[in-house]
Write an enzyme that holds these catalytic residues in place. Sequence first.
Site, PDB file in Angstrom:
ATOM      1  N   CYS A  10       0.878  -1.166   0.000  1.00  0.00           N
ATOM      2  CA  CYS A  10       0.000   0.000   0.000  1.00  0.00           C
ATOM      3  C   CYS A  10       0.918   1.219   0.000  1.00  0.00           C
ATOM      4  O   CYS A  10       2.143   1.085   0.011  1.00  0.00           O
ATOM      5  CB  CYS A  10      -0.909  -0.039   1.230  1.00  0.00           C
ATOM      6  SG  CYS A  10      -2.419   0.938   1.071  1.00  0.00           S
ATOM      7  N   CYS A  18      -4.197  -0.616  -2.638  1.00  0.00           N
ATOM      8  CA  CYS A  18      -4.616   0.757  -2.933  1.00  0.00           C
ATOM      9  C   CYS A  18      -4.119   1.114  -4.330  1.00  0.00           C
ATOM     10  O   CYS A  18      -3.126   0.559  -4.803  1.00  0.00           O
ATOM     11  CB  CYS A  18      -4.127   1.754  -1.882  1.00  0.00           C
ATOM     12  SG  CYS A  18      -2.375   2.124  -1.927  1.00  0.00           S
ATOM     13  N   CYS A  68       3.651  -0.181  -8.433  1.00  0.00           N
ATOM     14  CA  CYS A  68       4.110  -1.569  -8.357  1.00  0.00           C
ATOM     15  C   CYS A  68       4.991  -1.977  -9.534  1.00  0.00           C
ATOM     16  O   CYS A  68       5.879  -2.795  -9.350  1.00  0.00           O
ATOM     17  CB  CYS A  68       2.918  -2.519  -8.235  1.00  0.00           C
ATOM     18  SG  CYS A  68       3.394  -4.197  -7.778  1.00  0.00           S
TER      19      CYS A  68
END
Length: 154
Positions: free
Chosen positions: A7, A83, A90
Site C-alpha cells: 500500500c 490501494c 508496483c
Amino acid sequence: MRILVLCTHNSARSQMAEGWLRHWAGRLELPAEIWSAGTEKTFVKPDAIRAMQEVGIDLSAHTSKTLYDLPDPWNFDLVLTVCDSAAENCPVYPARTQRLHVSFPDPSGKGQGAWRAVRDALGRMSEHLIRCLKQGQTPSEAELQEAAGLQQLT
C-alpha cells in the site's frame, strides 16, 4: 510461500491485510510467510490497530515498512496491492512474481464504522485468497473483489 501486501504508507489497509492473511494462513494451515510494506514509510494508524483488536488480531507491535526494510525483498511468490497508488507504483517492483490488485477505500479521517467496513472486506478477501492458495489455485482480481464485497463499500 511468501506473500507481500503493498500500500502507499503501510499504515492501515496493508497492515490489516497482513494481519488477516496471517490469521487465515494459520487457521487453514497454509505454510506462508506474510509481510506488508509501503511505497513510503509512516506509522501504523491507531484506528487500524483498534479495528483489528475488535476481531482479536493484534497489530500493536506492527511498524510501517518499505520494501527495503524486509528480509529478501525481491523474493515473493505473490504481491498484492490494496490501494490504487501502490498498484500504479508496483511496476517498479523488479522481481518476477504473481501480482494481484484489489483496491480498498481509505478509511482514514472517517468514523470507526468505515474502519470496520474496510477491515471486514479485507478479512473476506484474505480468507478467499488463502483458501484458494491452499488448493493450489490463484484467484482472479475479480474473484477477490467479489469475495471482499467491495461493491457495498463504494
